[in-house]
Design a protein around this motif. Structure first.
Motif, short mmCIF file in Angstrom:
data_model
loop_
_atom_site.label_atom_id
_atom_site.label_comp_id
_atom_site.label_asym_id
_atom_site.label_seq_id
_atom_site.Cartn_x
_atom_site.Cartn_y
_atom_site.Cartn_z
N ILE A 781 13.68 34.21 11.52
CA ILE A 781 13.62 32.88 12.20
C ILE A 781 13.75 33.00 13.82
N THR A 837 15.98 37.23 8.16
CA THR A 837 16.70 36.67 7.04
C THR A 837 16.69 37.39 5.77
N GLY A 866 21.71 38.54 4.72
CA GLY A 866 20.50 37.60 5.09
C GLY A 866 20.99 36.23 5.40
N VAL A 867 20.03 35.39 5.79
CA VAL A 867 20.28 34.13 6.52
C VAL A 867 19.87 33.02 5.41
N ILE A 869 18.94 29.01 5.38
CA ILE A 869 18.58 27.84 6.15
C ILE A 869 18.70 26.57 5.46
N TYR A 923 22.03 27.66 10.05
CA TYR A 923 22.04 28.92 9.68
C TYR A 923 23.26 29.47 9.07
N MET A 998 8.84 29.95 4.07
CA MET A 998 10.05 30.33 4.09
C MET A 998 10.72 29.39 3.17
#
Length: 1019
Positions: A781, A837, A866-867, A869, A923, A998
């Motif tokens: 990101i 991410t 991790g991220v 969204i 996030y 993504m």
């Protein structure tokens, strides 16, 4: 004389008895048949007379013949089955039923153009049986495989019924080219959607992960290979009929956490921006989601028949599957018909075919949730007489009223469906070359066909706040045909009982042709026309050139592979392959690459003979190169685009170059190293695999952007490099196996992947438009980093955020400071951060406890770090405006009395109608532990009334899918499923905020919790 006769009689009797005993002990020919519990003939079973060298193997019909004496003990052994002994009496015919070994994990694996004993495999190959996969009732195999195989990341890309999942084997390599693995169905590369394969038809899935394993499939296997093998009949097998069925209720896993009336009224008052609209009142509390959702049904019915004679084996099946969403009018149906036939002709020739056919219907895919979620809870959807309003008038917007009753009663005014038909056919002929033992020639012919027909119609004013919005209809069609021819020469021999050699030579050719079209029209004269005759439209009929497609591509290949095994101790596999692709430029179409792997079965060495606790220990190492040519066809020719314009009084269409040709476009290729260790200990009670790999991809197929002064936007070229490194661990164990009927087995897998972008085109270090940065992972990101909220008395607010307010989002400042400690500048685009991410690690586990006929199983998946969204909370979703204009996701926002809140002050400084830096609110930590299924079943004993009615197997079970989630920050805050459900450009108000590649959580079909009952019946 008489006395002498009396003396001789006892002697004669004794001699007679001795001779009779000797005759009884003489060898005679014993015949028999070996089958599995389900009646399937078992080929290759070792039959040995214990204590002697007399032994044989069962044939394809499970039958054997060998000499043996009465009283001898016959030993029956085969990989994947428990060894059995049989004491031979006077019978000359023996029937043996072998029991499966509960912890044997597909000892014979498919490795591409052949099979191998697992102990002889030198590449990275993971296997799972169809029986294990079907512990997770699902519409396609990708859902059933999730969390089951180390190194295989399977993530949801859509929560709509029938949607396939995104599969990544050992990470992402390419930037523009495909990262999807090759699916091979019954030996032929698969041209359809993975949703076209009925999971119940699958016997096994073998996943080739490293280059030494995938190189045999060449460029098509650049991203890994999934070998799907379907059920077939067996020669000598009695006719068997099987019926498998499950039906379940689909309920909401978690609602979208929108505010209720009391919460929304308080938000609107706090923000002080908007007043109630004409249809809004503070004494109303409407749950819009409750008005829309319904319970759905998932059902599957499959019937199969299989069997065989001495020279013929067959298997035919038919199936029906239906999956309804919790949204009205949204569902997926599939009808499948499959058959296989294997025929021996004489002693040298085999012929056969496999056909997989399906017809599917996707309905209601264009139904969205944004209007439902954004409608305020204080809006009244009913007229005074109790009828539904068409539109509700809010403070600053009007919204069409969505409810399940209204949608179900639309009739001809709304339809959205896509029908697909696929036929995937494989024909083979195999001949044993006379005079040369072990030499075979085989030809495989694949003929695949898939067509889709889509149509949608929306009547005037439907789903629109404006009742005069014109009706519109769209039709779309596609046709994909593929043929493949493979010529294989195989030599397989064992010399001196120790030297086993397998040689395969291949020449293959493949051609794919695809075309598609789409037409859109406005002002359909009557709802009854829907999309079936757009020629009657009175409005504009549009044939957008960007929505029409055609291509024809071809691939030719040569391949050779040698696998050598010495005494079960030392193994070597060498592969060389050359591919020629029509997609690439002349002079660059062909590329050749090698692969080599070696294995050492340490436990089979003499010095390990007395290490009794260790059953198996094998070391493996592999090196290889794979290539990728997965770019759109004709990229070497450049691209023309059209633009309409007025030429005087005439309307004309002009053409311009939008992409330059590249006469040097060649292969993208990846070099890999794989290191593995396989082990088994404590009498095979615990088995495992440990692997480490590195992948280096060069000459990336990448679209290179050009400056505006070039007059052309881009061109496709070979530039850039990426790297992947990873570690994988798989363990399977039999924890308990008691004599009183209890058993407990479990498996766990763990893996991590670290990818990095090493280079971009022309020495660039960053491509901000695509969020690619050298030295960082491919998927990141590029945004500001939220560090909290501005509080009363915080220094530097006026400098960093001129005109800002207390309670607004505070982001990280990366600039310099003056001598007095004040920032040099205000926050700007230079303060954006590169945020990784990717998870720290992920995996899954499964366990199964059984007692006599009962069994209880569970399958789970997990992810750490991790991220994630979520556009629900991000500014891209327009559902966290914090202004009171529309309904808002339920959040803890800042007020003077609640300064420790996570979310900013309502009505504060904005950017594009959202709180400034509102994208950072979406996030979340992506960690979770998700139990995917819990199943309780009972297997009835095959005796008594079952046997009397000809039933050989009966199992009843109940399954709960998605029962609960643990350790998920996102689930803890929202109550929702933490798995993504959309690509980055889908299901949100602003579709340009995130990269298309993504995966995010958007306003897609809600996740489900399913309650199912099932039946497996065999005659």
């Amino acid at each position: 004389m008489a006395r002498g006769s009396l003396v001789c009689w006892p002697i004669l009797m004794l001699l007679t008895l001795l001779m009779a005993g000797n005759l009884l002990a003489q060898e005679r020919t014993v015949q028999g048949r070996v089958t599995a519990v389900d009646g399937q003939s078992l080929e290759g079973v070792s039959v040995r007379v214990r204590g002697t060298e007399t032994a044989t193997l069962t044939g394809t019909d499970g039958r054997f013949t060998l000499p043996a004496r009465s009283g001898a003990t016959l030993t029956f052994s085969n990989v994947g089955y428990k060894t059995q002994e049989y004491v031979l009496g006077n019978a000359l015919t023996v029937d043996i039923i072998m029991q499966a070994d509960d912890i044997a994990v597909e000892e014979v694996v498919v490795v591409g153009y052949g099979t191998q004993r697992r102990e002889a495999v030198t590449g990275s190959v993971a296997s799972i049986s169809g029986e294990r996969m079907n512990e997770v009732p699902a519409s396609n195999i990708s859902q059933a495989l999730q969390g089951r195989v180390a190194g295989v990341q399977i993530m949801q890309s859509s929560s709509k019924p029938g949607a396939p999942m995104q599969i990544r084997i050992r990470g992402t390599r390419s930037l523009n080219a495909s990262n999807d693995p090759l699916i091979v169905l019954d030996g032929i590369p698969f041209a359809g959607s993975i949703s076209d394969i009925n999971p119940i038809d699958i016997k096994s899935v073998d996943i080739l992960k490293d280059a030494s394993a995938t190189a045999i499939y060449g460029s098509r296997g650049a991203n890994g290979v999934m070998l799907v093998t379907t059920h077939k009949g067996y020669t000598g097998q009695q006719t068997r009929v099987s019926f498998n069925s499950f039906t379940g209720l689909k309920t909401l896993f978690g609602r979208y956490p929108m505010m209720n009336a009391e919460e929304f009224i308080k938000l609107r008052e706090t923000a002080g921006r908007f007043q109630n609209g004409a249809d809004e009142s503070n004494d109303i509390d409407t749950d819009w989601q409750d008005l829309l959702y319904k319970n759905g049904i998932m059902t599957s019915q499959d019937l199969s028949i299989s069997g065989g004679t001495e020279k013929t084996a067959y298997n035919f099946s038919t199936g029906y599957f239906r999956d309804e969403a919790v949204l009205p009018g949204q569902n997926f149906e599939r009808f499948s018909l499959r058959g296989s036939l294997d025929q021996k002709v004489g002693s040298l020739l085999r012929l056969g075919l496999t056909t997989n056919n399906n017809y599917s219907i996707n309905r209601g895919g264009n139904l969205g949730l944004y209007s439902t979620l954004s409608s305020t809870p204080i809006a009244n959807p009913y007229n005074e007489d109790g009828s539904w309003k068409d539109v509700v008038r809010l403070s600053n917007d009007n919204q069409w009223v969505y409810s399940r009753e209204r949608i179900e009663n639309l009739g001809n005014r709304w339809i959205d469906q896509t029908k697909g038909f696929g036929s995937y056919n494989t024909f083979f002929g195999e001949v044993n070359i006379p005079g040369i033992e072990g030499l075979k020639y085989r030809v495989n012919v694949g003929l695949n066909f898939r067509t889709t027909n889509g149509g949608s119609y929306t009547g005037e004013g439907i789903f629109s706040a404006d009742p005069t919005t014109p009706s519109n209809a769209t039709i779309s069609n596609s046709l994909n045909t593929q043929w493949t021819i493979e010529n294989l020469l195989t030599y397989d021999r064992t010399f001196a009982d120790k030297h086993n050699i397998n040689v395969v030579g291949l020449y293959s050719a493949e051609q794919v042709m695809f075309n598609s079209s789409q037409v859109r029209a406005l002002h359909i004269p009557a709802d009854q026309f829907q999309f079936y005759n757009l020629g009657h439209a009175t409005g504009e009929i549009t044939v957008d050139p960007n929505n029409q497609g055609y291509y024809k591509t071809g691939l030719m290949s040569w391949m050779g592979r040698v696998m050598y095994d010495y005494d079960g101790r030392y193994m070597l596999s060498v592969t060389a392959r050359a591919d020629g692709s029509s997609r690439l430029a002349p002079g660059h179409k062909w590329h050749a690459y090698p692969a080599i792997s070696a294995g050492w079965n340490v436990k089979n060495e003499a010095f390990m003979e007395n290490v009794n606790w260790l059953d198996a220990l094998k070391l493996r190492v592999g090196y290889g190169q794979t290539s990728n040519q997965s770019v759109d066809p004709y990229k070497t020719l450049g691209l023309l685009s059209t633009r309409p314009y007025n030429f005087g009084r005439e309307f004309a269409i002009g053409y311009y170059v939008s992409e330059l040709p590249n006469a040097a476009l060649g292969w993208e290729y990846t070099t890999t190293w794989n290191y593995g260790l396989d082990f088994s200990v404590f009498n095979s009670r615990l088995r495992g695999t440990v692997e480490y790999y590195t992948q280096h991809t060069k000459d990336l197929l990448l679209s290179v952007g050009l400056p505006s002064t070039a007059g052309v936007g881009s061109y496709m070229a070979n530039v850039g490099e990426t790297q992947n490194k990873g570690f994988e661990l798989s363990l399977d164990g039999l924890i308990l196996n008691s004599e009183n009927g209890w058993s407990w087995e479990a498996g766990v897998n763990f893996y991590l992947n670290r990818n990095k972008l090493l280079a971009l085109s022309s020495g660039r270090l960053r491509d901000e438009a695509n969020w690619w940065f050298v030295g960082h992972p491919i998927d990141v990101i590029y945004d500001y980093e939220r560090v909290g909220l501005w509080q009363e008395g915080d220094p530097h607010l006026d400098i960093l955020e001129p005109g800002g307010n207390v309670g607004m989002i505070k982001v990280k400042y990366t600039g310099e400071f003056n001598a007095d400690g004040t920032p040099v500048r205000q926050i700007n685009a230079e303060d954006r951060q590169i945020i990784n991410t990717n998870p720290n690690f992920e995996g899954g586990f499964n366990t199964r406890v059984s007692y006599k006929g009962f069994d209880l199983g569970m399958v789970a998946a997990y992810r750490n770090g991790g991220v994630l969204i979520s556009s629900l909370y991000s500014s891209s979703g327009y559902l966290n405006l914090l202004s009171g204009r529309r309904n808002n996701v339920k959040v803890d926002y800042w007020t003077p009395e609640n300064t420790n809140a996570k979310y900013p002050k309502p009505g504060g400084i904005e950017s594009n109608d959202n709180p400034k830096y509102g994208s950072t609110l979406g996030y979340f930590d992506a960690s979770y532990l998700k139990v995917r299924t819990i199943t309780l079943g009972y297997n009835f004993r095959n005796d008594g009334w079952l046997k009397q009615r000809g039933i050989s197997g009966l199992r009843l079970y109940g399954t709960v899918q998605n029962p609960f989630v643990l350790f998920s920050p996102y689930h803890r805050e929202s109550g929702m499923d933490p798995e993504p459900n959309s690509y980055g450009n889908e299901n949100q108000a602003v579709t340009t905020s995130f990269q298309e590649r993504m995966l995010i959580i958007g306003t897609n079909t809600p996740a489900n919790r399913n309650y199912m009952i099932g039946l497996n019946l065999t005659f």
